[in-house]
Design a protein around this motif. Structure first.
Motif, PDB file in Angstrom:
ATOM      1  N   MET A  66     -16.762 -25.542  66.723  1.00  0.00           N
ATOM      2  CA  MET A  66     -16.921 -26.179  68.033  1.00  0.00           C
ATOM      3  C   MET A  66     -16.663 -25.189  69.162  1.00  0.00           C
ATOM      4  O   MET A  66     -17.265 -25.295  70.229  1.00  0.00           O
ATOM      5  CB  MET A  66     -15.996 -27.394  68.150  1.00  0.00           C
ATOM      6  N   ILE A  67     -15.781 -24.214  68.938  1.00  0.00           N
ATOM      7  CA  ILE A  67     -15.531 -23.183  69.951  1.00  0.00           C
ATOM      8  C   ILE A  67     -16.807 -22.365  70.155  1.00  0.00           C
ATOM      9  O   ILE A  67     -17.188 -22.056  71.280  1.00  0.00           O
ATOM     10  CB  ILE A  67     -14.365 -22.264  69.526  1.00  0.00           C
ATOM     11  N   GLY A  68     -17.457 -22.017  69.053  1.00  0.00           N
ATOM     12  CA  GLY A  68     -18.720 -21.279  69.139  1.00  0.00           C
ATOM     13  C   GLY A  68     -19.786 -22.065  69.882  1.00  0.00           C
ATOM     14  O   GLY A  68     -20.512 -21.516  70.720  1.00  0.00           O
ATOM     15  N   PHE A  69     -19.878 -23.373  69.587  1.00  0.00           N
ATOM     16  CA  PHE A  69     -20.854 -24.202  70.281  1.00  0.00           C
ATOM     17  C   PHE A  69     -20.533 -24.306  71.773  1.00  0.00           C
ATOM     18  O   PHE A  69     -21.433 -24.333  72.611  1.00  0.00           O
ATOM     19  CB  PHE A  69     -20.926 -25.602  69.672  1.00  0.00           C
ATOM     20  N   ALA A  70     -19.250 -24.349  72.096  1.00  0.00           N
ATOM     21  CA  ALA A  70     -18.851 -24.399  73.508  1.00  0.00           C
ATOM     22  C   ALA A  70     -19.284 -23.130  74.230  1.00  0.00           C
ATOM     23  O   ALA A  70     -19.805 -23.179  75.347  1.00  0.00           O
ATOM     24  CB  ALA A  70     -17.336 -24.591  73.624  1.00  0.00           C
ATOM     25  N   ILE A  71     -19.102 -21.985  73.598  1.00  0.00           N
ATOM     26  CA  ILE A  71     -19.506 -20.710  74.211  1.00  0.00           C
ATOM     27  C   ILE A  71     -21.016 -20.649  74.370  1.00  0.00           C
ATOM     28  O   ILE A  71     -21.532 -20.257  75.430  1.00  0.00           O
ATOM     29  CB  ILE A  71     -18.971 -19.530  73.379  1.00  0.00           C
ATOM     30  N   LEU A  72     -21.755 -21.062  73.326  1.00  0.00           N
ATOM     31  CA  LEU A  72     -23.222 -21.070  73.429  1.00  0.00           C
ATOM     32  C   LEU A  72     -23.697 -22.021  74.524  1.00  0.00           C
ATOM     33  O   LEU A  72     -24.619 -21.699  75.285  1.00  0.00           O
ATOM     34  CB  LEU A  72     -23.846 -21.456  72.083  1.00  0.00           C
ATOM     35  N   SER A  73     -23.050 -23.176  74.612  1.00  0.00           N
ATOM     36  CA  SER A  73     -23.425 -24.147  75.642  1.00  0.00           C
ATOM     37  C   SER A  73     -23.153 -23.603  77.037  1.00  0.00           C
ATOM     38  O   SER A  73     -23.967 -23.771  77.956  1.00  0.00           O
ATOM     39  CB  SER A  73     -22.652 -25.444  75.416  1.00  0.00           C
ATOM     40  N   VAL A  98     -15.162 -26.158  82.674  1.00  0.00           N
ATOM     41  CA  VAL A  98     -14.276 -27.330  82.657  1.00  0.00           C
ATOM     42  C   VAL A  98     -14.899 -28.459  81.842  1.00  0.00           C
ATOM     43  O   VAL A  98     -14.240 -29.082  81.001  1.00  0.00           O
ATOM     44  CB  VAL A  98     -13.961 -27.799  84.096  1.00  0.00           C
ATOM     45  N   ILE A  99     -16.192 -28.719  82.050  1.00  0.00           N
ATOM     46  CA  ILE A  99     -16.879 -29.800  81.328  1.00  0.00           C
ATOM     47  C   ILE A  99     -16.913 -29.513  79.836  1.00  0.00           C
ATOM     48  O   ILE A  99     -16.616 -30.381  79.014  1.00  0.00           O
ATOM     49  CB  ILE A  99     -18.304 -29.997  81.890  1.00  0.00           C
ATOM     50  N   ILE A 100     -17.253 -28.287  79.477  1.00  0.00           N
ATOM     51  CA  ILE A 100     -17.334 -27.930  78.058  1.00  0.00           C
ATOM     52  C   ILE A 100     -15.946 -27.979  77.415  1.00  0.00           C
ATOM     53  O   ILE A 100     -15.799 -28.452  76.283  1.00  0.00           O
ATOM     54  CB  ILE A 100     -17.999 -26.550  77.896  1.00  0.00           C
ATOM     55  N   SER A 101     -14.931 -27.531  78.136  1.00  0.00           N
ATOM     56  CA  SER A 101     -13.565 -27.602  77.599  1.00  0.00           C
ATOM     57  C   SER A 101     -13.169 -29.049  77.348  1.00  0.00           C
ATOM     58  O   SER A 101     -12.591 -29.368  76.302  1.00  0.00           O
ATOM     59  CB  SER A 101     -12.572 -26.962  78.576  1.00  0.00           C
ATOM     60  N   TRP A 102     -13.479 -29.926  78.290  1.00  0.00           N
ATOM     61  CA  TRP A 102     -13.138 -31.337  78.102  1.00  0.00           C
ATOM     62  C   TRP A 102     -13.928 -31.931  76.941  1.00  0.00           C
ATOM     63  O   TRP A 102     -13.395 -32.718  76.158  1.00  0.00           O
ATOM     64  CB  TRP A 102     -13.361 -32.151  79.374  1.00  0.00           C
ATOM     65  N   GLN A 103     -15.205 -31.566  76.803  1.00  0.00           N
ATOM     66  CA  GLN A 103     -15.998 -32.088  75.695  1.00  0.00           C
ATOM     67  C   GLN A 103     -15.393 -31.682  74.354  1.00  0.00           C
ATOM     68  O   GLN A 103     -15.370 -32.480  73.421  1.00  0.00           O
ATOM     69  CB  GLN A 103     -17.449 -31.606  75.800  1.00  0.00           C
ATOM     70  N   LEU A 104     -14.904 -30.469  74.285  1.00  0.00           N
ATOM     71  CA  LEU A 104     -14.264 -29.988  73.061  1.00  0.00           C
ATOM     72  C   LEU A 104     -12.992 -30.778  72.771  1.00  0.00           C
ATOM     73  O   LEU A 104     -12.804 -31.297  71.664  1.00  0.00           O
ATOM     74  CB  LEU A 104     -13.950 -28.496  73.195  1.00  0.00           C
ATOM     75  N   ILE A 105     -12.138 -30.908  73.768  1.00  0.00           N
ATOM     76  CA  ILE A 105     -10.885 -31.660  73.607  1.00  0.00           C
ATOM     77  C   ILE A 105     -11.183 -33.127  73.290  1.00  0.00           C
ATOM     78  O   ILE A 105     -10.585 -33.719  72.388  1.00  0.00           O
ATOM     79  CB  ILE A 105     -10.020 -31.555  74.884  1.00  0.00           C
TER      80      ILE A 105
END
Length: 196
Positions: A66-73, A98-105
């Motif tokens: 999911m961290i990888g997907f967050a970086i790609l996104s 911020v949005i991607i971090s929240w989506q991950l959490i």
């Protein structure tokens, strides 16, 4: 120049999709070792393994990709924004981060919430004697430290029954989801309106 950034955004989105397919293929042993599985492994595993050392495991499930997907996104969003506006907007990048971090959490919290709700339902409808022979005993032993840690706010040092701790943890996760969505949403809106 905008065409190059638009193309880069699309390539990153396509690669992200290939990585998702790779993860699904890895769950099916026959497909994982097939030529198609090996093709996806050769393309995606070098990137996905960069994040495998991050401790995001719950039981046998590894959430580190999911961290990888967050970086790609994030990269895809930044490149698409540059292609659209013709400039690098720091506020937009921060808002996307911020949005991607929240989506991950939020994804991790939602997964945990669903698992706890299912566990509570099974606990309510099962007999006590079934507990020790069921796979739920292993599940409980892996999640109970997190459940009791999260509910320590309410217990104030007193011991809670496991079922009570599950209920409190479910309520806490629902509150976190609601407050987090509002808080991160407002923060992202504020950052996206920055003039830089």
């Amino acid at each position: 120049m905008q065409l190059i950034f638009a193309l880069a955004a699309r390539v990153i989105s396509l690669y992200s999709t290939l990585c998702v397919i790779r993860i699904f293929i890895s769950w099916i042993p026959q497909l994982n070792w097939s030529p198609i599985g090996q093709f996806f492994a050769a393309i995606c595993d070098p990137f996905l393994k960069l994040f495998s050392k991050i401790p995001l495991r719950i039981g046998g499930l590894d959430f580190s990709p999911m961290i990888g997907f967050a970086i790609l996104s994030l990269l895809s969003s930044v490149f698409a924004n540059i292609a659209r506006t013709g400039r690098l907007h720091l506020g937009g990048i921060l808002a996307n981060l911020v949005i991607i971090s929240w989506q991950l959490i939020s994804s991790l919290a939602l997964f945990f919430l669903i698992a706890l709700i299912v566990r509570l339902i099974v606990m309510i409808f099962s007999k006590n004697s079934e507990y020790y022979t069921s796979p739920w005993s292993q599940f409980d032993s892996s999640i109970s430290p997190a459940v009791f840690k999260m509910t320590s706010i309410f217990s104030r040092g007193k011991s809670l029954k496991y079922k009570t701790a599950l209920i409190l943890c479910i309520i806490e996760l629902i509150l976190i989801e609601g407050a987090g969505s509002l808080g991160f949403g407002y923060l992202a809106h504020f950052l996206s309106n920055l003039p830089i």
